[in-house]
Design an enzyme around this catalytic site. Structure first.
Site, short mmCIF file in Angstrom:
data_model
loop_
_atom_site.label_atom_id
_atom_site.label_comp_id
_atom_site.label_asym_id
_atom_site.label_seq_id
_atom_site.Cartn_x
_atom_site.Cartn_y
_atom_site.Cartn_z
N LYS A 9 36.77 11.82 76.69
CA LYS A 9 36.07 12.65 77.67
C LYS A 9 36.23 14.13 77.36
O LYS A 9 37.11 14.52 76.57
CB LYS A 9 36.64 12.35 79.07
CG LYS A 9 36.42 10.90 79.54
CD LYS A 9 36.97 10.71 80.96
CE LYS A 9 36.67 9.32 81.48
NZ LYS A 9 37.04 9.18 82.93
N TYR A 49 28.07 4.98 85.07
CA TYR A 49 28.87 4.97 86.29
C TYR A 49 28.05 4.45 87.48
O TYR A 49 28.18 4.97 88.59
CB TYR A 49 29.43 6.36 86.57
CG TYR A 49 30.58 6.78 85.65
CD1 TYR A 49 31.64 5.92 85.39
CD2 TYR A 49 30.61 8.05 85.08
CE1 TYR A 49 32.69 6.29 84.56
CE2 TYR A 49 31.66 8.43 84.25
CZ TYR A 49 32.70 7.55 84.00
OH TYR A 49 33.75 7.93 83.18
N ASN A 112 40.79 12.40 83.18
CA ASN A 112 41.80 11.45 82.72
C ASN A 112 41.60 11.01 81.26
O ASN A 112 41.92 9.88 80.89
CB ASN A 112 41.91 10.26 83.70
CG ASN A 112 40.58 9.58 83.90
OD1 ASN A 112 39.59 9.89 83.23
ND2 ASN A 112 40.53 8.62 84.81
N HIS A 115 37.65 7.02 78.70
CA HIS A 115 37.03 5.86 79.34
C HIS A 115 37.26 4.66 78.44
O HIS A 115 37.21 4.80 77.21
CB HIS A 115 35.51 6.06 79.51
CG HIS A 115 34.81 4.77 79.82
ND1 HIS A 115 34.75 4.26 81.10
CD2 HIS A 115 34.22 3.85 79.02
CE1 HIS A 115 34.13 3.08 81.06
NE2 HIS A 115 33.79 2.81 79.80
N GLU A 126 28.09 -1.67 77.55
CA GLU A 126 28.37 -0.25 77.31
C GLU A 126 28.18 0.12 75.84
O GLU A 126 27.68 1.20 75.53
CB GLU A 126 29.79 0.09 77.77
CG GLU A 126 29.93 0.00 79.29
CD GLU A 126 31.34 0.30 79.79
OE1 GLU A 126 32.26 0.45 78.97
OE2 GLU A 126 31.51 0.40 81.02
N1 UDP Z 1 36.97 8.87 89.33
C1 UDP Z 1 37.06 10.00 90.13
N2 UDP Z 1 37.57 9.87 91.40
C2 UDP Z 1 37.97 8.67 91.90
C3 UDP Z 1 37.85 7.52 91.10
C4 UDP Z 1 37.36 7.65 89.81
O1 UDP Z 1 36.70 11.09 89.71
O2 UDP Z 1 38.43 8.61 93.05
C5 UDP Z 1 36.43 9.00 87.96
C6 UDP Z 1 37.54 8.95 86.89
O3 UDP Z 1 37.23 9.87 85.86
C7 UDP Z 1 37.41 7.51 86.38
C8 UDP Z 1 35.92 7.29 86.50
O4 UDP Z 1 35.54 7.96 87.68
O5 UDP Z 1 37.92 7.37 85.07
C9 UDP Z 1 35.49 5.83 86.56
O6 UDP Z 1 36.14 5.23 87.63
P1 UDP Z 1 36.71 3.73 87.50
O7 UDP Z 1 37.09 3.30 88.88
O8 UDP Z 1 35.74 2.90 86.75
O9 UDP Z 1 38.07 3.96 86.67
P2 UDP Z 1 38.46 3.67 85.15
O10 UDP Z 1 37.80 2.39 84.75
O11 UDP Z 1 37.99 4.84 84.32
O12 UDP Z 1 39.96 3.57 85.16
MG MG Z 2 35.80 1.80 84.97
#
Ligand code: UDP
Ligand code: MG
Length: 154
Positions: A9, A49, A112, A115, A126
């Site tokens: 990212k 997303y 974070n 992805h 994806e």
């Molecule tokens: N995210 C965010 N706020 C939240 C939850 C998720 O900004 O409360 C963002 C974060 O960058 C995350 C992405 O949305 O990596 C995708 O969310 P997901 O729940 O799919 O988490 P991941 O699979 O990346 O752990």
């Molecule tokens: Mg995810």
């Protein structure tokens, strides 16, 4: 063998961590099957997303993902989806275990670093979203005999 999608990212690109994160995947024994830099836009982010489009934080999330180019990677290995998700760690970097990428490099629930696809089915979907078929290379992994037992590397 399984192939999974990883996105480095903008929080990774801008902090100068591209090489360090790629190094972790290589050292683990994952094979890089595809890799390119891309500038994401709203169209691809709304699909990527889709499960979050209606969340209040979606505009900020989309903004964070468009803030600079990203690096898209296709990583191949036995159970690659599970292995890479384990290396990625819990979504919120503050709560991610030390030793995971997020637990070692992130203080944020949004910024974070990476992805990673969360299931074999989403990996297939994806990968097709971020890579054309000819951008994913199937080639002999010279170290496979030392990474896996003969009955593991199927
Ligand atoms: N995210 C965010 N706020 C939240 C939850 C998720 O900004 O409360 C963002 C974060 O960058 C995350 C992405 O949305 O990596 C995708 O969310 P997901 O729940 O799919 O988490 P991941 O699979 O990346 O752990
Ligand atoms: Mg995810």
């Amino acid at each position: 063998m399984e192939t999974t999608l990883v996105l480095l990212k903008p929080s990774c690109v801008q902090r100068g961590l591209i090489g360090e994160i790629i190094n972790r995947f290589e050292r683990r024994g994952l094979q890089i099957s595809g890799m390119k830099m891309m500038q994401l836009d709203d169209e691809i982010l709304r699909k990527h997303y889709a499960h979050l489009v209606n969340k209040p934080f979606f505009p900020a999330l989309a903004g964070s993902m468009k803030a600079s180019p990203i690096v898209a990677m296709a990583l191949t290995g036995v159970e690659a989806v599970t292995v890479v998700r384990g290396m990625t760690g819990f979504t919120n970097g503050r709560r991610a275990d030390p030793g995971t990428i997020r637990g070692d490099y992130s203080m944020s629930n949004q910024q974070n670093i990476v992805h990673a696809s969360d299931s074999p089915e989403s990996a297939v979907e994806e990968l097709s979203r971020f890579f054309a078929p000819e951008e994913i290379y199937q080639y002999n992994h010279a170290l496979a005999g030392y990474l896996y037992a003969t009955d593991e590397a199927l």
